[in-house]
Write a protein that holds these residues in place. Sequence first.
Motif, short mmCIF file in Angstrom:
data_model
loop_
_atom_site.label_atom_id
_atom_site.label_comp_id
_atom_site.label_asym_id
_atom_site.label_seq_id
_atom_site.Cartn_x
_atom_site.Cartn_y
_atom_site.Cartn_z
N PRO A 118 4.20 68.20 -4.83
CA PRO A 118 5.32 67.38 -4.50
C PRO A 118 6.80 67.52 -4.35
O PRO A 118 7.44 67.08 -3.46
N GLY A 119 7.20 68.44 -5.36
CA GLY A 119 8.60 68.84 -5.26
C GLY A 119 9.36 68.48 -6.81
O GLY A 119 8.41 68.19 -7.83
N TYR A 120 10.31 68.64 -7.11
CA TYR A 120 11.24 68.59 -8.21
C TYR A 120 11.37 67.03 -8.54
O TYR A 120 10.59 66.31 -9.30
N ARG A 121 12.58 66.57 -8.00
CA ARG A 121 12.94 65.19 -8.41
C ARG A 121 13.96 64.73 -7.23
O ARG A 121 14.58 65.61 -6.53
N GLY A 166 9.12 57.67 -10.54
CA GLY A 166 8.90 58.86 -11.16
C GLY A 166 8.78 59.78 -10.00
O GLY A 166 8.25 61.15 -10.25
N ALA A 167 9.63 59.90 -8.79
CA ALA A 167 9.19 60.82 -7.64
C ALA A 167 10.11 62.11 -8.34
O ALA A 167 11.47 62.09 -8.82
N TYR A 168 9.30 63.32 -8.30
CA TYR A 168 8.13 63.48 -7.74
C TYR A 168 7.10 63.99 -8.93
O TYR A 168 6.06 64.50 -8.72
N ARG A 169 7.38 63.64 -10.25
CA ARG A 169 6.76 64.08 -11.27
C ARG A 169 5.36 63.21 -11.58
O ARG A 169 4.19 63.59 -12.16
N ALA A 170 5.29 61.79 -11.39
CA ALA A 170 4.40 60.99 -11.24
C ALA A 170 2.91 61.39 -10.99
O ALA A 170 2.84 62.15 -9.83
N GLU A 171 1.86 60.82 -11.53
CA GLU A 171 0.46 61.47 -11.06
C GLU A 171 0.12 61.08 -9.77
O GLU A 171 -0.45 61.95 -9.15
N GLU A 214 9.66 60.94 -17.97
CA GLU A 214 8.76 61.52 -16.84
C GLU A 214 8.27 63.00 -16.96
O GLU A 214 7.33 63.28 -16.33
N GLU A 215 8.80 63.48 -17.94
CA GLU A 215 8.41 65.10 -18.12
C GLU A 215 7.29 65.11 -19.10
O GLU A 215 7.19 64.61 -20.34
N LYS A 216 6.60 66.36 -18.72
CA LYS A 216 5.48 66.57 -19.85
C LYS A 216 6.02 67.90 -20.32
O LYS A 216 6.17 68.72 -19.88
N ALA A 251 6.93 52.96 -13.46
CA ALA A 251 8.01 53.39 -13.84
C ALA A 251 8.21 55.25 -13.68
O ALA A 251 9.06 55.66 -13.48
N GLY A 252 6.99 55.72 -13.86
CA GLY A 252 7.02 57.13 -13.61
C GLY A 252 6.95 57.92 -14.98
O GLY A 252 6.84 59.33 -14.79
N SER A 253 7.02 57.15 -16.12
CA SER A 253 6.69 57.91 -17.17
C SER A 253 5.74 58.68 -17.39
O SER A 253 4.33 58.23 -16.99
#
Length: 742
Positions: free
Chosen positions: A420-423, A432-437, A393-395, A463-465
Motif C-alpha cells: 500500500p505504500g509508506y504513509r 494508520g494509512a498505510y501501515r494498518a492491516e 502504527e509500526e511493527k 486508529a491504525g495501531s
Amino acid sequence: MAYSWALLGSAMGSFLVGLISAVSLCASALPYRQLVQESYEAALRQLPEQLARWRQYFSEGQEFAPPIEPAAVAGIAAALYEATAAPTYAWTAFRWLALYDTLRQLYPEALRRRLPSYAQGVPPVPDFFALPIFCRAYLRIRPALSPTQQAYLQQLITASTNSMLHFLEWGAINRSILRALGLALSAHACPSAPQAPQWRSLAQTLIAESRTSWLLEDAQLYWGIWLYALLLLGEYADSSLWQLPSLPFYIEAALQLMTPFSAVAPFGDTRTAGENAAEFAAIFEWAAARYRNPAYRWAAAQLTQRWLVPLKPLPAYRALILCDAARWADTTLPPLPPPAPSLWCSEDAVIKKLILRSGWDSSATYLLLNYRDAPTYGWRAQAFLHQSLPIEEEKGSHGQSDELALIWFIYQSCLLLSPPGYREGIPSGPNGAYRAEYFHNRLVVQPGRPSSGQSLWDFLRHAGSHQPVQTTKIDAWDFSPLTYARLRLTDFSRGYIWERILIAIRGHPIQLLIADLVQFLRDGPFTLVQLWHGDEALHADKAGCILATKSAAGLLGDTTWALGIWDVTGNKVRDTLFPSRRHGHPAIAYARWQTGWYRAGERTAIVSYLIPVPRHTLPHPPRATLNSMPTGLGLQLSYGDTLWNIVVQWDVLAGSIGDGRRPQYESTLRTLVLDSLSSDADFAFVRQTSDGLTAGLTYGTFLTFGSQTLFQAPPSFFPLQLNGDPPRTARLQWRAWELTSP
C-alpha cells in the motif's frame, strides 16, 4: 570565519573543471563514472537555485534543517580530489562545506535558546544523514587544506557532533547506525578534540546492538541504509564489522528479493522501488568482491541500468554513493544471474519471507509473502523506541501490519498485487494509512459484527495501531507441478488463530489457491474479511472480481493482464467492493467476508482462486468445489483435461493420541477422503491429465487413489517408549514425497 552567501553565484564556472578521470571511478564496467560526472556537473548548476528556494521557505519557527545537497556535492568533489589530486576539487569541496557555517547564521538568536541542543550554538550540520558525508569530505581533502582551514572545518564538525548527543536512538536500526557512523567519523576527523574519546565510545555503544543482534527494521528502504552505513563503519572505524554474520545474511536476502522490475522488492515503510537503488548497488558491489559471487554484480547492474542510468543526472546524494560502488567494484567478476529456484524461504525466525519466482528475467512470475511479526529479540531497544517516539502504527521498527500478506504478485510485467505504500503523514495517515492491516492483501479478523447500516470499511477501520501477533511457518515445499506453503498467525488479544495456505499451480498463467483457515480461541461474534486491493475493478459479480493495477511503489506495470479472484468457499461468504487509498491515490478494495457467532475451538475458512486474466476479456469462473470434512478440507479443480484433487488438514497435529506412545499420532484419526483420494497427510494432491498422474504429500504415511496405493511409508520400529511400555512398530510420517507416473 564565515563564507558569504554571495559565493552561491560566484565563480560557478570554475567549479565545472575537467572531466572525471579518477582511476577509482573508471574501474567498473558499469557506468558509475559517467553517472557521477553528469550528476556532479548538474548539481553544481542547480545548487544556487535549490539554496535560494530553501531560503525562501525556511521557517524561523522550526528546527534548523539545511539541505543535504551542498554536503553531497562537496563529498563528490572530495572523492574526485582523492582520486586525481587536482586542487580545484579540494577547493570546491571546502567552499561548499564552509557554506553550512553561513546558513546557520540565518537562525534567530531568540529561537536558539528554545532547544537544548542549540545551547552552545546552532549546529552547522544537525542532520545525522549529512554529518557522515561532511566528515568524509573533510577527511578526503584534509591534505590539501591549510592548518587554518583544517581547524575551521573541525570546529564545524565538533559543533555538529556535540549537538547530536542531545537525542540518541538505540537498537539495531538505521538511525542508530547512522549516528554511530557520524560519531566515529567525527572522532577520526578531529582526533585532538576533547570530546573525541567520548564520540568513539558512544559510537561503539550505538554499534553494539547491530553487532550482537539482528536488524529490527522490516522495511526495504531501511535495510539499504543500515547495510550501507555498516559497510562504511567497517571501512573507517572498525574492520571487524565486515566479519558480522548479519552482513551476508541480509545481502543474500536482498538478492533473493530482486523483482522482475530490477529492484529489491519494496516492503514495510518504503515509498518507491528505486529510492535506495544506489545504496543497494554499492552494497552488492562490495558483496560481489568480498564473497566472489557474480550474482551480486548482476544485481548491481540490474539496479543501475533500471533505476539510475535512466534518471541521470542523479541527485548529488545518490551520485556520491556511486563513488563507493565504483571503488568497491571488482571488474574481474562477470555479472551473472543467480540460479532460479521456484521457491525461496528465508529462515523462519528473523527475515520471515517467502518468494516464488519462475526466473530472473523481466517477464518472470514473482510472488512475495511476508510473515514477519514484531521481533522477539532486541526487546529493550524496541521498548525504548516506543517510549521515545510515537510509533504505535509500526511493527518493530518501520514494519507494517502485513503479517501473512501477499505483498507482490507480478506476472508478465503486470502488477497484480502490490503493497500500500509508506504513509500519508507523520507519524501515519488517517486510520494508520498505510501501515494498518486493512490496507494489505491479507485476512483481517475483527471481534464483533457491523451494525445495521454500517459499511464494512467503517467497521474495519481503527486508529491504525499495530496489533502484536505471533507468526510462524508451518510448512513450505516445492513439487514439480505446484508449490505449497502454510503459515500461521496467532492473535491472543483478539482471540483467534489464522493459517494461510498458499498453493501455486505452475503454468501459463500461474494459478493460486488461497485458503484462510481460522480457529477461534473464545466464544463471541467475529467478522472475517479477506482483502484484495487494486487500482480499479474491471468486473464484479457474485462469482468474483477482476482487479487491475497500473502502478505501485514507483513501478509502472504492463496493462495486458489483470487479476481474477473467484469464490471457492460457497454461499456463506459475501463480497463487497469499497473505495480505499494506497500510495497517495484512490484505490479499490475487494472484500470476501463472513460474520457470525463462533464457539471457542470452532473453525471456518475462506478460500479463493486467483489467476491472471487478459485485461479486456471476461473469463469464465473456475470449475472448483470445496468439501469440508471433520478433520480437513478437500478441493477439486478442473480445467481442460486436468483434474486436481487436493486435501489439507484443519490441524496439522490432528490424530494425536495422548497416552505417551510414540509415534503420538494415529493414521486412522487423521485420514482425509476426497472422491478417489485418501491420505493421512498434512497436505496431499493428485493431478490427473491425459499424460498421466502426478501426486505428492507432506507429513503423511500413505496416499491412495482409487485402487492404487501410490505411497505407503515402510514400518518403523520405536524402541523408546514412556512409562516402560513395550517397543512399538508403526509407520513414520514422511517429510515429503512425490510421484509422477505415465
